[in-house]
Design a protein around this motif. Structure first.
Motif, PDB file in Angstrom:
ATOM      1  N   ASP A  84      -6.941  -9.819 -10.886  1.00 37.59           N
ATOM      2  CA  ASP A  84      -7.147 -10.323 -12.881  1.00 37.59           C
ATOM      3  C   ASP A  84      -6.532  -9.853 -13.566  1.00 37.59           C
ATOM      4  N   GLU A  85      -6.574  -9.949 -14.654  1.00 38.12           N
ATOM      5  CA  GLU A  85      -6.318  -9.348 -15.945  1.00 38.12           C
ATOM      6  C   GLU A  85      -6.703  -8.154 -15.868  1.00 38.12           C
ATOM      7  N   THR A  86      -7.370  -7.464 -15.100  1.00 37.44           N
ATOM      8  CA  THR A  86      -7.314  -5.783 -15.897  1.00 37.44           C
ATOM      9  C   THR A  86      -6.302  -5.333 -14.501  1.00 37.44           C
ATOM     10  N   GLY A  87      -5.872  -5.698 -13.301  1.00 36.53           N
ATOM     11  CA  GLY A  87      -5.182  -5.548 -12.523  1.00 36.53           C
ATOM     12  C   GLY A  87      -3.606  -5.182 -13.312  1.00 36.53           C
ATOM     13  N   HIS A  88      -3.110  -5.134 -12.155  1.00 37.50           N
ATOM     14  CA  HIS A  88      -1.445  -5.518 -12.311  1.00 37.50           C
ATOM     15  C   HIS A  88      -0.430  -6.230 -11.969  1.00 37.50           C
ATOM     16  N   THR A  89      -1.225  -6.870 -10.724  1.00 37.45           N
ATOM     17  CA  THR A  89      -0.046  -8.229 -10.862  1.00 37.45           C
ATOM     18  C   THR A  89       0.385  -8.764 -11.607  1.00 37.45           C
ATOM     19  N   TRP A  90      -0.004  -9.063 -12.356  1.00 39.66           N
ATOM     20  CA  TRP A  90       0.512 -10.152 -13.501  1.00 39.66           C
ATOM     21  C   TRP A  90       1.583  -9.424 -14.279  1.00 39.66           C
ATOM     22  N   HIS A  91       2.164  -8.136 -14.008  1.00 44.45           N
ATOM     23  CA  HIS A  91       3.069  -7.763 -14.185  1.00 44.45           C
ATOM     24  C   HIS A  91       5.097  -7.701 -13.564  1.00 44.45           C
ATOM     25  N   HIS A  92       4.507  -8.587 -12.237  1.00 43.53           N
ATOM     26  CA  HIS A  92       5.295  -8.846 -11.696  1.00 43.53           C
ATOM     27  C   HIS A  92       5.744  -9.844 -11.571  1.00 43.53           C
ATOM     28  N   ALA A  93       7.061 -10.311 -10.827  1.00 40.85           N
ATOM     29  CA  ALA A  93       7.502 -11.833 -11.260  1.00 40.85           C
ATOM     30  C   ALA A  93       6.925 -12.477 -10.041  1.00 40.85           C
ATOM     31  N   ASP A  94       7.369 -13.506 -10.317  1.00 37.68           N
ATOM     32  CA  ASP A  94       6.925 -14.025  -9.394  1.00 37.68           C
ATOM     33  C   ASP A  94       7.454 -13.912  -7.924  1.00 37.68           C
ATOM     34  N   GLN A  95       8.926 -13.510  -7.462  1.00 35.44           N
ATOM     35  CA  GLN A  95       9.874 -13.160  -6.796  1.00 35.44           C
ATOM     36  C   GLN A  95       9.038 -11.963  -5.767  1.00 35.44           C
ATOM     37  N   GLN A  96       8.418 -11.553  -6.690  1.00 34.16           N
ATOM     38  CA  GLN A  96       7.946 -10.128  -6.326  1.00 34.16           C
ATOM     39  C   GLN A  96       7.345 -10.113  -5.239  1.00 34.16           C
ATOM     40  N   LEU A  97       6.254 -10.921  -6.274  1.00 34.62           N
ATOM     41  CA  LEU A  97       4.628 -11.315  -5.852  1.00 34.62           C
ATOM     42  C   LEU A  97       5.358 -11.055  -4.290  1.00 34.62           C
ATOM     43  N   PHE A  98       6.110 -13.007  -3.959  1.00 36.69           N
ATOM     44  CA  PHE A  98       6.112 -13.706  -2.448  1.00 36.69           C
ATOM     45  C   PHE A  98       6.478 -12.425  -1.295  1.00 36.69           C
ATOM     46  N   ASP A  99       7.579 -11.400  -2.002  1.00 31.29           N
ATOM     47  CA  ASP A  99       7.801 -10.434  -1.449  1.00 31.29           C
ATOM     48  C   ASP A  99       7.064  -9.448  -0.963  1.00 31.29           C
ATOM     49  N   ILE A 100       6.571  -9.456  -1.439  1.00 31.30           N
ATOM     50  CA  ILE A 100       5.102  -7.777  -1.457  1.00 31.30           C
ATOM     51  C   ILE A 100       4.647  -8.384  -0.606  1.00 31.30           C
ATOM     52  N   THR A 101       4.031 -10.075  -1.068  1.00 30.15           N
ATOM     53  CA  THR A 101       2.668 -10.770   0.579  1.00 30.15           C
ATOM     54  C   THR A 101       3.099 -11.092   1.463  1.00 30.15           C
ATOM     55  N   LYS A 102       4.530 -11.236   1.564  1.00 32.55           N
ATOM     56  CA  LYS A 102       5.129 -11.929   2.865  1.00 32.55           C
ATOM     57  C   LYS A 102       5.945 -10.845   3.675  1.00 32.55           C
ATOM     58  N   ASN A 103       5.803  -9.813   3.201  1.00 34.09           N
ATOM     59  CA  ASN A 103       6.799  -8.782   3.616  1.00 34.09           C
ATOM     60  C   ASN A 103       6.252  -7.791   3.683  1.00 34.09           C
ATOM     61  N   GLY A 104       4.949  -7.340   2.811  1.00 34.26           N
ATOM     62  CA  GLY A 104       4.616  -5.938   2.961  1.00 34.26           C
ATOM     63  C   GLY A 104       5.341  -5.116   1.368  1.00 34.26           C
ATOM     64  N   LEU A 105       4.768  -3.896   0.852  1.00 32.30           N
ATOM     65  CA  LEU A 105       4.943  -3.230   0.309  1.00 32.30           C
ATOM     66  C   LEU A 105       6.230  -2.507  -0.192  1.00 32.30           C
ATOM     67  N   ALA A 106       6.442  -2.507   1.746  1.00 33.46           N
ATOM     68  CA  ALA A 106       7.824  -1.412   1.873  1.00 33.46           C
ATOM     69  C   ALA A 106       8.611  -2.383   1.498  1.00 33.46           C
ATOM     70  N   SER A 107       9.284  -4.050   1.734  1.00 38.36           N
ATOM     71  CA  SER A 107      10.048  -4.825   1.185  1.00 38.36           C
ATOM     72  C   SER A 107      10.367  -4.076  -0.072  1.00 38.36           C
ATOM     73  N   VAL A 108       9.743  -4.077  -1.066  1.00 38.75           N
ATOM     74  CA  VAL A 108       9.879  -3.598  -2.424  1.00 38.75           C
ATOM     75  C   VAL A 108       9.826  -1.964  -3.156  1.00 38.75           C
ATOM     76  N   VAL A 109       9.210  -1.385  -2.181  1.00 37.37           N
ATOM     77  CA  VAL A 109       9.786   0.032  -2.160  1.00 37.37           C
ATOM     78  C   VAL A 109       9.673   0.609  -0.687  1.00 37.37           C
ATOM     79  N   PRO A 110      11.144   0.950  -0.599  1.00 34.67           N
ATOM     80  CA  PRO A 110      11.324   1.530   0.783  1.00 34.67           C
ATOM     81  C   PRO A 110      10.590   2.354   0.757  1.00 34.67           C
ATOM     82  N   GLY A 111       9.748   2.641   1.743  1.00 33.69           N
ATOM     83  CA  GLY A 111       9.033   4.435   3.046  1.00 33.69           C
ATOM     84  C   GLY A 111       7.636   3.972   2.022  1.00 33.69           C
TER      85      GLY A 111
END
Length: 158
Positions: A84-111
């Motif tokens: 919701d608006e209290t978190g930080h999800t809305w700070h990220h672009a659509d593609q990054q949110l999609f990549d995190i959901t599909k491929n996990g957080l390590a896909s945008v933050v290696p390791g």
């Protein structure tokens, strides 16, 4: 003379209405999209159902996240943040949110190690898009506008 006055009043009123309508269009919030796909009622319904089935157990039925989501767990991982608006999800672009959901957080933050599962092979791209559309639909206008701007800059390569 009277017909001329009536015509002038009608003309001025019509011009004013057009100006107000056109001005309102510029101030209207951007249409809700995910990765350029317009979000419609069917997508929202599907996204809400899929969110409840796949995300709510960690991120909360009301998108509120886990308690103390900013403090590391004993295993060193972070709790699930709110969407919701209290978190930080809305700070990220659509593609990054999609990549995190599909491929996990390590896909945008290696390791990076996370308790969040990878949804590739579990959810289709369209289902992930629907979930993100549902999440975005719950944000207030300010957060939606900010996230739309971040997404736009990301698409432009800035």
């Amino acid at each position: 003379m009277r017909a001329l006055i009536v015509a002038a009043v009608v003309g001025i009123t019509g011009a004013s209405a057009v100006a107000v309508w056109a001005g309102g269009k510029e101030d209207a919030p951007p249409a809700l999209t995910v990765l350029g796909v317009p979000v419609d009622a069917e997508m929202l319904d599907q996204g809400a159902d899929l969110y409840a089935e796949n995300c709510a157990s960690c991120h909360g039925a009301d998108l509120e996240g886990q308690p103390d989501w900013r403090r590391r767990l004993d295993n060193g991982r972070m709790p699930a943040p709110p969407h919701d608006e209290t978190g930080h999800t809305w700070h990220h672009a659509d593609q990054q949110l999609f990549d995190i959901t599909k491929n996990g957080l390590a896909s945008v933050v290696p390791g990076y190690e996370s308790d969040m599962p990878v949804f590739e092979g579990i959810l289709s791209d369209a289902e992930i898009t629907a979930i993100l559309g549902y999440i975005k639909s719950t944000w207030p206008e300010r957060e939606r506008n900010y996230q739309a701007e971040i997404t736009s800059k990301n698409e432009e390569g800035s």
